[in-house]
Design an enzyme around this catalytic site. Structure first.
Site, PDB file in Angstrom:
ATOM      1  N   LYS A 272      22.405 -69.437  64.607  1.00 12.37           N
ATOM      2  CA  LYS A 272      23.143 -69.803  64.460  1.00 12.37           C
ATOM      3  C   LYS A 272      21.887 -69.296  62.428  1.00 12.37           C
ATOM      4  O   LYS A 272      22.574 -68.427  62.045  1.00 12.37           O
ATOM      5  CB  LYS A 272      24.396 -70.686  63.343  1.00 12.37           C
ATOM      6  N   PHE A 273      21.328 -69.688  61.807  1.00 10.89           N
ATOM      7  CA  PHE A 273      20.589 -69.899  61.229  1.00 10.89           C
ATOM      8  C   PHE A 273      19.798 -68.326  61.460  1.00 10.89           C
ATOM      9  O   PHE A 273      19.842 -67.560  60.700  1.00 10.89           O
ATOM     10  CB  PHE A 273      19.050 -70.610  60.767  1.00 10.89           C
TER      11      PHE A 273
ATOM     12  N   ASP B 253       7.652 -76.854  60.772  1.00 12.96           N
ATOM     13  CA  ASP B 253       8.448 -76.783  59.642  1.00 12.96           C
ATOM     14  C   ASP B 253       6.608 -76.156  58.814  1.00 12.96           C
ATOM     15  O   ASP B 253       5.779 -76.201  59.796  1.00 12.96           O
ATOM     16  CB  ASP B 253       8.092 -78.444  59.018  1.00 12.96           C
TER      17      ASP B 253
ATOM     18  N   GLU C 193       9.790 -78.951  74.730  1.00 13.31           N
ATOM     19  CA  GLU C 193      10.224 -78.089  73.151  1.00 13.31           C
ATOM     20  C   GLU C 193       9.346 -79.279  71.890  1.00 13.31           C
ATOM     21  O   GLU C 193      10.161 -80.537  72.489  1.00 13.31           O
ATOM     22  CB  GLU C 193      11.777 -77.701  73.401  1.00 13.31           C
TER      23      GLU C 193
ATOM     24  N   ASP D  34       6.029 -88.848  67.751  1.00 13.73           N
ATOM     25  CA  ASP D  34       5.093 -87.537  67.199  1.00 13.73           C
ATOM     26  C   ASP D  34       4.648 -87.073  68.108  1.00 13.73           C
ATOM     27  O   ASP D  34       3.910 -87.753  69.419  1.00 13.73           O
ATOM     28  CB  ASP D  34       3.821 -88.267  65.791  1.00 13.73           C
TER      29      ASP D  34
HETATM   30  C1  LIG Z   1      12.268 -76.541  60.968  1.00 17.45           C
HETATM   31  S1  LIG Z   1      12.975 -77.288  62.410  1.00 17.45           S
HETATM   32  C2  LIG Z   1      13.235 -76.300  62.951  1.00 17.45           C
HETATM   33  C3  LIG Z   1      13.970 -77.089  63.975  1.00 17.45           C
HETATM   34  C4  LIG Z   1      14.515 -76.604  65.534  1.00 17.45           C
HETATM   35  N1  LIG Z   1      13.160 -76.502  66.465  1.00 17.45           N
HETATM   36  C5  LIG Z   1      15.790 -75.111  65.363  1.00 17.45           C
HETATM   37  O1  LIG Z   1      14.928 -73.849  65.428  1.00 17.45           O
HETATM   38  O2  LIG Z   1      16.378 -75.712  64.475  1.00 17.45           O
HETATM   39  C6  LIG Z   1      11.048 -78.125  62.447  1.00 17.45           C
HETATM   40  C7  LIG Z   1      11.761 -80.062  63.077  1.00 17.45           C
HETATM   41  O3  LIG Z   1      10.378 -80.433  63.690  1.00 17.45           O
HETATM   42  C8  LIG Z   1      10.137 -81.438  63.716  1.00 17.45           C
HETATM   43  N2  LIG Z   1       8.649 -81.770  63.501  1.00 17.45           N
HETATM   44  C9  LIG Z   1       7.694 -81.925  63.519  1.00 17.45           C
HETATM   45  N3  LIG Z   1       6.784 -82.419  63.425  1.00 17.45           N
HETATM   46  C10 LIG Z   1       7.231 -82.749  63.695  1.00 17.45           C
HETATM   47  C11 LIG Z   1       6.223 -83.319  65.164  1.00 17.45           C
HETATM   48  N4  LIG Z   1       5.097 -84.137  65.096  1.00 17.45           N
HETATM   49  N5  LIG Z   1       6.699 -84.368  66.332  1.00 17.45           N
HETATM   50  C12 LIG Z   1       8.180 -84.338  66.255  1.00 17.45           C
HETATM   51  N6  LIG Z   1       8.935 -84.064  65.502  1.00 17.45           N
HETATM   52  C13 LIG Z   1       8.500 -82.653  64.967  1.00 17.45           C
HETATM   53  C14 LIG Z   1      10.769 -81.722  61.895  1.00 17.45           C
HETATM   54  O4  LIG Z   1      11.386 -83.035  62.438  1.00 17.45           O
HETATM   55  C15 LIG Z   1      12.000 -81.038  62.182  1.00 17.45           C
HETATM   56  O5  LIG Z   1      13.091 -81.262  62.661  1.00 17.45           O
END
Ligand SMILES: C[S@@+](CC[C@H](N)C(=O)[O-])C[C@H]1O[C@@H](n2cnc3c(N)ncnc32)[C@H](O)[C@@H]1O
Length: 233
Positions: free
Chosen positions: A212-213, A138, A63, A115
């Site tokens: 929840k969101f 994001d 994930e 990353d």
């Molecule tokens: C909008 S949040 C969604 C989090 C979760 N999947 C959810 O549905 O609630 C996107 C997440 O991806 C992480 N993220 C973005 N780019 C990433 C990368 N290249 N490697 C690891 N994490 C990453 C961000 O830090 C953030 O916590």
């Protein structure tokens, strides 16, 4: 190309995230100090041997960007037969996941705070994953930021390389323009087929927990788009 030239390309890469440290709770800090050495992996460790990492041969699921880890722990608890590797750059999220692993005594999750692109390129063996999940990445709403979206052609090819034959890449988003972008990228990505048929989305599979969101979004009439592509060869 020299190693130096390679290095420059890596350093210049546009990132899909902005590293915000955020405040760690005492619990999260303790979890990072005490539990990360047990459940965590770092990019410096190099190539992963999944059999060693989990001490068995389960289905291997990655994930990317698990946020606070609530969905990941729910999936791992519901499917003890699977092994999950979660990657998240946000440290409080990693701390939170570790706390849940401890509370629920889960043995089938490992975690990375690096990353995801580096982890995929440097640590995950080719053809080793049964599934890659990317839930609500994001969205980078503004057009000038679209280049930061993690789903791009190169990323699709990287995921393809890491999946086993028949493995699946499951994406979900609540941002329609990103869903269309994902569909465009994935529909032209070589070696993938859309399990729902060309250009089609699927309804949320039971294994993806409803957040929840998302529940709130449903009540407000917002959409969610799930896309599942299978590696053909
Ligand atoms: C909008 S949040 C969604 C989090 C979760 N999947 C959810 O549905 O609630 C996107 C997440 O991806 C992480 N993220 C973005 N780019 C990433 C990368 N290249 N490697 C690891 N994490 C990453 C961000 O830090 C953030 O916590």
């Amino acid at each position: 190309m020299s190693i130096d030239a390679n290095k420059k390309i890596t350093l210049r890469r546009i990132r899909s995230f902005v590293r915000r440290e955020g405040r760690l709770t005492k619990g999260q800090q303790r979890a990072l100090d005490e539990l990360f050495p047990r459940y965590g992996i770092t990019v410096q460790q190099g190539r992963i041997n999944f059999d060693v990492l989990f001490g068995r041969r389960g289905h291997r699921i990655l994930e990317i960007g698990f946020g606070n880890g609530v969905s990941l722990t729910e999936m791992a608890a519901n499917h003890p037969e699977n092994d999950y590797l979660g990657i998240e750059v946000h440290r409080p999220g990693v701390g939170n996941l570790l706390l849940q692993i401890e509370r629920q005594a889960l043995n089938n999750i490992r975690v990375s705070n690096d990353d995801a692109l580096e982890v995929l390129e440097q640590q995950i063996p080719d053809a080793s994953l049964d599934a890659v999940y990317l839930f609500f990445p994001d969205p980078w709403h503004k057009r000038k930021h679209h280049k930061r979206r993690i789903v791009q052609s190169d990323f699709a090819q990287l995921v393809h390389r890491k999946l086993k034959s028949g493995g699946i890449f499951h994406m979900a988003t609540d941002w329609e323009n990103y869903a269309e972008h994902m569909m465009d990228v994935m529909s032209t990505a070589a070696g993938f087929e859309n399990i729902a048929g060309s250009g089609q989305y699927i309804t949320r599979p039971e294994y993806r927990p409803l957040t929840k969101f998302e529940q709130r979004g449903h009540r407000l009439g917002h959409g969610v788009w799930d896309l599942v592509f299978r590696k053909m060869e």
